[in-house]
Write a protein that holds these residues in place. Structure first.
Motif, PDB file in Angstrom:
ATOM      1  N   LEU A  43       0.827  -1.205   0.000  1.00 32.94           N
ATOM      2  CA  LEU A  43       0.000   0.000   0.000  1.00 32.94           C
ATOM      3  C   LEU A  43       0.861   1.255   0.000  1.00 32.94           C
ATOM      4  O   LEU A  43       0.562   2.225  -0.703  1.00 32.94           O
ATOM      5  N   ALA A  44       1.945   1.227   0.762  1.00 35.31           N
ATOM      6  CA  ALA A  44       2.838   2.385   0.810  1.00 35.31           C
ATOM      7  C   ALA A  44       3.535   2.610  -0.527  1.00 35.31           C
ATOM      8  O   ALA A  44       3.747   3.742  -0.960  1.00 35.31           O
ATOM      9  N   MET A  86      -4.980   2.676  -3.276  1.00 30.61           N
ATOM     10  CA  MET A  86      -5.472   1.424  -3.835  1.00 30.61           C
ATOM     11  C   MET A  86      -6.831   1.079  -3.237  1.00 30.61           C
ATOM     12  O   MET A  86      -7.135   1.422  -2.094  1.00 30.61           O
ATOM     13  N   SER A  87      -7.626   0.374  -4.029  1.00 32.36           N
ATOM     14  CA  SER A  87      -8.874  -0.178  -3.523  1.00 32.36           C
ATOM     15  C   SER A  87      -8.570  -1.526  -2.875  1.00 32.36           C
ATOM     16  O   SER A  87      -7.463  -2.066  -3.019  1.00 32.36           O
ATOM     17  N   SER A  88      -9.553  -2.094  -2.196  1.00 31.70           N
ATOM     18  CA  SER A  88      -9.344  -3.410  -1.592  1.00 31.70           C
ATOM     19  C   SER A  88      -9.088  -4.462  -2.664  1.00 31.70           C
ATOM     20  O   SER A  88      -8.272  -5.377  -2.474  1.00 31.70           O
ATOM     21  N   SER A  99      -4.674   4.676   1.340  1.00 34.47           N
ATOM     22  CA  SER A  99      -3.276   5.062   1.131  1.00 34.47           C
ATOM     23  C   SER A  99      -2.600   5.202   2.495  1.00 34.47           C
ATOM     24  O   SER A  99      -3.236   5.043   3.533  1.00 34.47           O
ATOM     25  N   MET A 100      -1.311   5.505   2.464  1.00 29.35           N
ATOM     26  CA  MET A 100      -0.567   5.713   3.698  1.00 29.35           C
ATOM     27  C   MET A 100       0.182   7.037   3.640  1.00 29.35           C
ATOM     28  O   MET A 100       0.788   7.381   2.616  1.00 29.35           O
ATOM     29  N   LEU A 156       5.211   1.594   9.744  1.00 30.50           N
ATOM     30  CA  LEU A 156       4.610   0.288   9.495  1.00 30.50           C
ATOM     31  C   LEU A 156       5.051  -0.411   8.204  1.00 30.50           C
ATOM     32  O   LEU A 156       4.846  -1.615   8.074  1.00 30.50           O
ATOM     33  N   ALA A 157       5.636   0.323   7.268  1.00 27.63           N
ATOM     34  CA  ALA A 157       5.934  -0.272   5.962  1.00 27.63           C
ATOM     35  C   ALA A 157       7.414  -0.363   5.621  1.00 27.63           C
ATOM     36  O   ALA A 157       7.802  -1.152   4.766  1.00 27.63           O
ATOM     37  N   ASP A 158       8.242   0.432   6.273  1.00 22.36           N
ATOM     38  CA  ASP A 158       9.666   0.479   5.935  1.00 22.36           C
ATOM     39  C   ASP A 158      10.483  -0.071   7.089  1.00 22.36           C
ATOM     40  O   ASP A 158      10.720   0.615   8.088  1.00 22.36           O
TER      41      ASP A 158
END
Length: 214
Positions: A40-41, A46-48, A85-86, A94-96
């Motif tokens: 997501l990041a 994005m949609s589900s 989004s993030m 949370l993503a990196d």
């Protein structure tokens, strides 16, 4: 016993907030494990359906996960586009996993506290200890990933220079024992930074040593 309603309400609010955080830990764990945050990041908004397709997961479950994460403020939702989004700050946490503030691995540690509860309960009754080497595997993985980012950004750059004469000695060449090295993150970082020195990692949890060797 007289009960102060204001203090009761404040305490209940605190407990409900902490219960929500405890429940959310499992959702953060699977979001990290399935690569939902990272994808997501990197590719959002994005949609589900798009996120499920990109991560090889089931859209129905991803839809609920996204909604709960947005409601908790961990990710963002745009009602106009109906996409998620993030923010950069959320992605850092949370993503990196190389970020200095990465927290995505911490739910592994939280999970271990529940998995190890029977052992801890027995220890309360017997008075005996629960050795680090007897804890659940997710504790070791989570601990290694959680502390890894701090080691990456501070160990060689700040912590070792704060010790008088240590850096100069390591540059010249020394033998170093890293006791309680876990998965060897700190050992390897120091070894790479000071090639003239020899570093030995020790840990009495055999699984951690095996992971470090890999």
């Amino acid at each position: 016993m007289e009960v102060n309603s204001d203090k009761l309400n404040a305490f209940m609010g605190k407990m409900v907030t902490e219960m929500g955080a405890a429940m959310n830990a499992s959702l953060v764990l699977l979001g990290d494990k399935l690569g939902l945050y990272r994808t997501l990041a990197a590719k959002g908004p994005m949609s589900s359906t798009e996120l499920a397709s990109a991560t090889g997961t089931a859209e129905r479950y991803v839809r609920e996960w996204l909604s709960s994460q947005a409601a908790s403020g961990y990710i963002e939702y745009d009602s106009a586009s109906r996409k998620f989004s993030m923010l950069p700050e959320q992605a850092m946490a949370l993503a990196d996993q190389d970020s200095p503030v990465f927290l995505g691995a911490f739910p592994n540690v939280v999970a271990s506290t529940f998995l190890d509860e029977p052992k801890i309960t027995d220890a309360f009754k017997s008075g005996k200890g629960v050795g680090w080497n007897r804890r659940s595997e997710c504790l070791f993985c989570g601990t290694a990933r959680f502390f890894r980012t701090g080691y990456m950004h501070h160990l060689v750059q700040e912590w070792l220079p704060a010790l008088d004469g240590v850096v100069d000695k390591l540059k010249r060449g020394a033998k170093v024992a890293d006791v309680g090295c876990g998965h060897g993150v700190s050992t390897r970082l120091m070894a790479e930074a000071f090639p003239n020195s020899r570093f030995y990692g020790f840990d009495y949890h055999e699984g951690s040593i095996e992971a470090a060797r890999k």
